[in-house]
Enzyme design. Sequence first.
Site, PDB file in Angstrom:
ATOM      1  N   SER A  44      -2.989   1.629   6.294  1.00 24.21           N
ATOM      2  CA  SER A  44      -2.473   2.587   5.309  1.00 24.21           C
ATOM      3  C   SER A  44      -2.245   1.883   3.982  1.00 24.21           C
ATOM      4  CB  SER A  44      -1.149   3.171   5.789  1.00 24.21           C
ATOM      5  OG  SER A  44      -0.506   3.804   4.702  1.00 24.21           O
ATOM      6  N   HIS A  78      -6.269   4.815   5.801  1.00 23.39           N
ATOM      7  CA  HIS A  78      -5.290   5.908   5.827  1.00 23.39           C
ATOM      8  C   HIS A  78      -4.673   6.060   4.441  1.00 23.39           C
ATOM      9  CE1 HIS A  78      -2.471   8.468   8.124  1.00 23.39           C
ATOM     10  NE2 HIS A  78      -1.498   7.964   7.374  1.00 23.39           N
ATOM     11  N   ASP A 110      -1.860   8.001   2.345  1.00 23.40           N
ATOM     12  CA  ASP A 110      -0.627   8.778   2.485  1.00 23.40           C
ATOM     13  C   ASP A 110      -0.279   9.483   1.183  1.00 23.40           C
ATOM     14  OD1 ASP A 110       0.389   8.314   5.174  1.00 23.40           O
ATOM     15  OD2 ASP A 110       0.556   6.206   4.587  1.00 23.40           O
ATOM     16  N   MET A 122       2.166  11.933  -0.724  1.00 20.10           N
ATOM     17  CA  MET A 122       3.541  12.459  -0.601  1.00 20.10           C
ATOM     18  C   MET A 122       3.922  13.183  -1.884  1.00 20.10           C
ATOM     19  SD  MET A 122       5.464   9.156   0.924  1.00 20.10           S
ATOM     20  CE  MET A 122       4.859   8.256   2.338  1.00 20.10           C
ATOM     21  N   HIS A 173      -3.675  11.773   4.824  1.00 14.63           N
ATOM     22  CA  HIS A 173      -2.487  12.325   5.483  1.00 14.63           C
ATOM     23  C   HIS A 173      -1.645  13.021   4.424  1.00 14.63           C
ATOM     24  CE1 HIS A 173       1.519  11.252   7.741  1.00 14.63           C
ATOM     25  NE2 HIS A 173       1.281  12.555   7.718  1.00 14.63           N
ATOM     26  N   MET A 227       1.370  14.668   3.279  1.00 12.29           N
ATOM     27  CA  MET A 227       2.796  14.967   3.473  1.00 12.29           C
ATOM     28  C   MET A 227       3.221  15.798   2.272  1.00 12.29           C
ATOM     29  SD  MET A 227       3.880  11.264   4.952  1.00 12.29           S
ATOM     30  CE  MET A 227       2.427  10.493   4.275  1.00 12.29           C
ATOM     31  N   MET A 244       3.638  11.571  14.524  1.00 10.41           N
ATOM     32  CA  MET A 244       4.429  10.668  13.681  1.00 10.41           C
ATOM     33  C   MET A 244       5.409   9.894  14.556  1.00 10.41           C
ATOM     34  SD  MET A 244       3.449  10.866  10.534  1.00 10.41           S
ATOM     35  CE  MET A 244       4.676   9.699   9.955  1.00 10.41           C
ATOM     36  N   ASP A 259       1.403   7.097  13.790  1.00  9.62           N
ATOM     37  CA  ASP A 259       1.640   6.648  12.420  1.00  9.62           C
ATOM     38  C   ASP A 259       3.116   6.347  12.200  1.00  9.62           C
ATOM     39  OD1 ASP A 259       1.648   6.251   9.725  1.00  9.62           O
ATOM     40  OD2 ASP A 259       1.070   8.285   9.166  1.00  9.62           O
TER      41      ASP A 259
HETATM   42  C1  DX5 Z   1       4.901   7.198   6.557  1.00  8.86           C
HETATM   43  C2  DX5 Z   1       3.410   7.134   6.403  1.00  8.86           C
HETATM   44  C3  DX5 Z   1       2.781   5.995   7.101  1.00  8.86           C
HETATM   45  C4  DX5 Z   1       3.152   4.637   6.589  1.00  8.86           C
HETATM   46  C5  DX5 Z   1       3.125   3.677   7.742  1.00  8.86           C
HETATM   47  O1  DX5 Z   1       5.364   8.415   6.081  1.00  8.86           O
HETATM   48  O2  DX5 Z   1       2.804   8.318   6.888  1.00  8.86           O
HETATM   49  O3  DX5 Z   1       1.367   6.131   7.123  1.00  8.86           O
HETATM   50  O4  DX5 Z   1       2.296   4.175   5.585  1.00  8.86           O
HETATM   51  O5  DX5 Z   1       3.654   2.487   7.323  1.00  8.86           O
HETATM   52  P1  DX5 Z   1       4.243   1.382   8.316  1.00  8.86           P
HETATM   53  O6  DX5 Z   1       3.100   0.969   9.191  1.00  8.86           O
HETATM   54  O7  DX5 Z   1       4.722   0.340   7.395  1.00  8.86           O
HETATM   55  O8  DX5 Z   1       5.326   2.064   9.115  1.00  8.86           O
HETATM   56 ZN    ZN Z   2       0.556   8.375   7.186  1.00 10.08          ZN
END
Ligand code: DX5
Ligand code: ZN
Length: 216
Positions: free
Chosen positions: A7, A32, A34, A36, A65, A67, A136, A174
């Site tokens: 990620s 990946h 992320d 947000m 992903h 969010m 998650m 994840d």
């Molecule tokens: C959290 C994200 C993850 C995050 C994981 O909301 O969806 O993808 O990047 O990071 P680590 O592996 O550091 O927990």
């Molecule tokens: Zn993620």
Amino acid sequence: MNYLAPSILAADFCILGEQLDKVNKSGAEYLHIDVMDGMFVPSISFGMPVLECVRKRTGLFLDVHMMVAKPERYIEEFIRLGADGVTIHVEACDCIEQTLQKIRQLGAKTGLAINPDTPIEKVLPYMYLVDMVLIMTVQPGFGGQKYITKCLDKIKKMRSIVNDKYPNVKIEIDGGVRLENLKENLDAGADVIVTGSAVFKGDIDANIKNFMKIMG
Ligand code: DX5
Ligand code: ZN
């Protein structure tokens, strides 16, 4: 078959290109991304411009992903910019069926995510439209959190449902995955392993090699 999905949330954005080059050469299959929005989750990460740049620098499967509240607003744009798979949250979307259909129509793989406190039953009505279920293993919103152990049971339960009825659906996990807890997650039935800080903090090549050794 297992896949590693580093990620980029944990990457150093000043040298993101160089870090992507390392991931490209590492043998990881997914990247990946992320996204947000500060609404569905408290934090804001990045969006279209970053995805567009990343797409130019890698041929890896871009696993986006979202969010994001009402993710249906952005599906078209994200796929146009290079997403290979788009995962939406069951908690964030009022029109899950239509949104998954749209992702498929636009030629991308579909993902449906659930938070640690959401039961897996919530995704079951949509399984016929899903290529990947994302379980998650931390509360979404931040990297570097501690793995929530109760999620192991959800992975096992999902694995048995998938094996019985949906053999083509992948299970992604994840959050909080590190070398120390990787094996138990693989044994529980995870296919796609997302990991942020355990790959990008420190020596990226060595970190990925160590993951691959356990993943086989
Ligand atoms: C959290 C994200 C993850 C995050 C994981 O909301 O969806 O993808 O990047 O990071 P680590 O592996 O550091 O927990
Ligand atoms: Zn993620």
